[in-house]
Design a protein around this motif. Sequence first.
Motif, PDB file in Angstrom:
ATOM      1  N   THR A  17      -3.724   9.510   8.089  1.00 35.90           N
ATOM      2  CA  THR A  17      -3.160   8.229   8.501  1.00 35.90           C
ATOM      3  C   THR A  17      -3.497   7.107   7.525  1.00 35.90           C
ATOM      4  OG1 THR A  17      -5.104   7.783   9.880  1.00 35.90           O
ATOM      5  CG2 THR A  17      -3.206   8.853  10.947  1.00 35.90           C
ATOM      6  N   GLY A  18      -4.186   7.436   6.448  1.00 35.58           N
ATOM      7  CA  GLY A  18      -4.575   6.417   5.483  1.00 35.58           C
ATOM      8  C   GLY A  18      -3.595   6.283   4.337  1.00 35.58           C
ATOM      9  N   TRP A  25      -7.799   9.362   0.327  1.00 32.37           N
ATOM     10  CA  TRP A  25      -7.215   8.711   1.500  1.00 32.37           C
ATOM     11  C   TRP A  25      -8.143   7.574   1.905  1.00 32.37           C
ATOM     12  CZ3 TRP A  25      -2.406   9.915   2.825  1.00 32.37           C
ATOM     13  CH2 TRP A  25      -1.906  11.171   2.449  1.00 32.37           C
ATOM     14  N   ARG A  26      -7.608   6.378   2.006  1.00 34.22           N
ATOM     15  CA  ARG A  26      -8.453   5.225   2.275  1.00 34.22           C
ATOM     16  C   ARG A  26      -7.777   4.277   3.253  1.00 34.22           C
ATOM     17  NH1 ARG A  26      -8.094   1.387  -3.112  1.00 34.22           N
ATOM     18  NH2 ARG A  26      -7.315  -0.249  -1.723  1.00 34.22           N
ATOM     19  N   ASP A  27      -8.564   3.358   3.808  1.00 35.18           N
ATOM     20  CA  ASP A  27      -8.033   2.360   4.725  1.00 35.18           C
ATOM     21  C   ASP A  27      -7.323   1.251   3.951  1.00 35.18           C
ATOM     22  OD1 ASP A  27      -9.082   3.763   6.821  1.00 35.18           O
ATOM     23  OD2 ASP A  27     -10.829   2.457   7.086  1.00 35.18           O
ATOM     24  N   ALA A  28      -6.413   0.584   4.624  1.00 34.39           N
ATOM     25  CA  ALA A  28      -5.710  -0.540   4.029  1.00 34.39           C
ATOM     26  C   ALA A  28      -6.643  -1.731   3.895  1.00 34.39           C
ATOM     27  CB  ALA A  28      -4.498  -0.915   4.874  1.00 34.39           C
ATOM     28  N   GLY A  31      -6.875  -4.290   6.799  1.00 32.29           N
ATOM     29  CA  GLY A  31      -7.589  -4.013   8.032  1.00 32.29           C
ATOM     30  C   GLY A  31      -6.665  -3.815   9.220  1.00 32.29           C
ATOM     31  N   LYS A  32      -5.355  -3.672   8.953  1.00 30.51           N
ATOM     32  CA  LYS A  32      -4.376  -3.545  10.021  1.00 30.51           C
ATOM     33  C   LYS A  32      -3.748  -2.149  10.029  1.00 30.51           C
ATOM     34  CE  LYS A  32      -3.058  -8.450   9.746  1.00 30.51           C
ATOM     35  NZ  LYS A  32      -1.925  -9.389   9.510  1.00 30.51           N
ATOM     36  N   THR A  33      -3.107  -1.829  11.147  1.00 29.15           N
ATOM     37  CA  THR A  33      -2.358  -0.587  11.267  1.00 29.15           C
ATOM     38  C   THR A  33      -0.962  -0.905  11.815  1.00 29.15           C
ATOM     39  OG1 THR A  33      -3.130  -0.167  13.526  1.00 29.15           O
ATOM     40  CG2 THR A  33      -4.431   0.786  11.713  1.00 29.15           C
ATOM     41  N   GLN A  49      -2.420   3.272   8.547  1.00 27.40           N
ATOM     42  CA  GLN A  49      -2.928   2.123   7.814  1.00 27.40           C
ATOM     43  C   GLN A  49      -1.756   1.331   7.223  1.00 27.40           C
ATOM     44  OE1 GLN A  49      -6.270   1.084   7.462  1.00 27.40           O
ATOM     45  NE2 GLN A  49      -6.476   2.572   9.135  1.00 27.40           N
ATOM     46  N   ASP A  50      -1.839   0.015   7.363  1.00 29.25           N
ATOM     47  CA  ASP A  50      -0.744  -0.887   7.009  1.00 29.25           C
ATOM     48  C   ASP A  50      -1.000  -1.497   5.629  1.00 29.25           C
ATOM     49  OD1 ASP A  50       1.430  -2.544   7.043  1.00 29.25           O
ATOM     50  OD2 ASP A  50       0.834  -3.690   8.817  1.00 29.25           O
ATOM     51  N   ASP A  55      -3.022  -3.270  -1.856  1.00 27.93           N
ATOM     52  CA  ASP A  55      -2.982  -1.808  -1.852  1.00 27.93           C
ATOM     53  C   ASP A  55      -1.882  -1.292  -2.783  1.00 27.93           C
ATOM     54  OD1 ASP A  55      -4.985  -1.573   0.230  1.00 27.93           O
ATOM     55  OD2 ASP A  55      -3.432  -2.254   1.621  1.00 27.93           O
TER      56      ASP A  55
END
Length: 495
Positions: A17-18, A25-28, A31-33, A49-50, A55
Amino acid sequence: MTVTDEREKALLDSVPTGLLIDGQWRDASSGKTFDVKDPATGQVIASLQDANSDDAMAALDAACAAQAAWARTPAKERADILRRAYDMINERAEDFALLMTLEMGKPLAEARGEVAYGNGFLRWFSEEAVRHYGRTLIMPEGALRMQVHHKPVGPCLLITPWNFPLAMATRKVGPAVAAGCTMVLKAAKLTPLTTQLFAQVMQEAGLPKGVLNVVSGSSASAISGPIMQDPRLRKVSFTGSTPVGVKLMKDAADNVLRTSMELGGNAPLIVFEDADLDKAVDGAFAAKLRNMGEACTAANRFLVHESVVEEFTQRFVAKLEALKPLRGTDPESTLGPIVDEGARDDIHELVTRAVEAGGEILTGGEKIEGDGYFYAPTALKVQKGNPILQEEIFGPVAPIVTFSTEQEAIEMANDTVYGLASYVFTEDAARMYRVAEQIDFGILGANVGVVSNPAAPFGGVKQSGLGREGGAEGIEEYTTVQYVGIPDPFAGQKA
């Protein structure tokens, strides 16, 4: 997430989902989804992850850093990666099919067909990677030898639509990998899950870090905007609507980017008086109802000779009325939902306007009440000039209009700003070639309703776009041509 079926839940839990940036694979950074919904139920099935502009630029940085080494990678290594990915997707075909059904809505039988079709691009371009020939010859004057080399164009931005989540990704990633280009891939926010799983498979197949970067988000412009403005980007490939494609082409002009544009369609399906009606009805049904009509190649206007229109219409309507609009995972489903509520509203508005302009509903013409975004399969009898004949419907709606002569049919078919797919049904081979010569479309199906194939060049003319995907032409879109002139050692010598 409200999924209760254990197999569906296990599959969704396995999908990253990242954001995939530089092999991780990392977070946006936002900080949003954003949520992904099942269009058959309207329920949220995943949150991703949005990505934002930061990014997007990190993804481009990774692609640029990997470009030089990837371009020098032997063609056989690139081919082997594509072939391994092809084999791995074959092994997980049911997972990919189910995932597409969950996020896009198409019946499982159709989703399985897309897996076979979409995966075929990986196999095709694994074979093309090692056969992308240049040429050499002695110049006419005899003083120079010419070598023509094909080189990777460089970092690419690939933007895919929601309607064929696997095929639209493989059709772009396959040739880019084969040619030696690195990529930033942005999937549609409505159906990003299949792309996420596909990217994971490409990693497992051995694709080096940074070669494929995947950033999805709720704002397309936040991702594509800054990437398009960066002079390091060398190509953009987009599949989607013509208005968005036009804007991207304008943006691409600032940095003189290579562009591939697969845009809107308004496909005519012509049934002549000598057509085999069994072929015509079956072909028309396939051309219209594939993917619930949510395809740029979908038959959009049915031009039927006045002498056969009554029988054709009766038989075609009967096939529409036999369809079963159900959630795609239901074994009895033969028609899935429209991708979201807004798209269904747009379809219904087109039908309403067609009726107001004098069209007659023969079957359907309404939203199906209940869960999800289903629309009744619809046929309308319309006259020339009805506004629906100029619109891309993108749903299970078939407007039928009559013609009297061959030339009238050709003129009616060409009466559109689009020029992607077209279909002609006739048993007269000479007529088929006459029509093919005069019709302004990049693709023509002759007595068939489905013509897409990885080995064939896919693309249109006029406002349906530029360039071709698939076929021998597909890899050309990701390469540049370099001419090397070398003094001929025998210049000036006589036998």
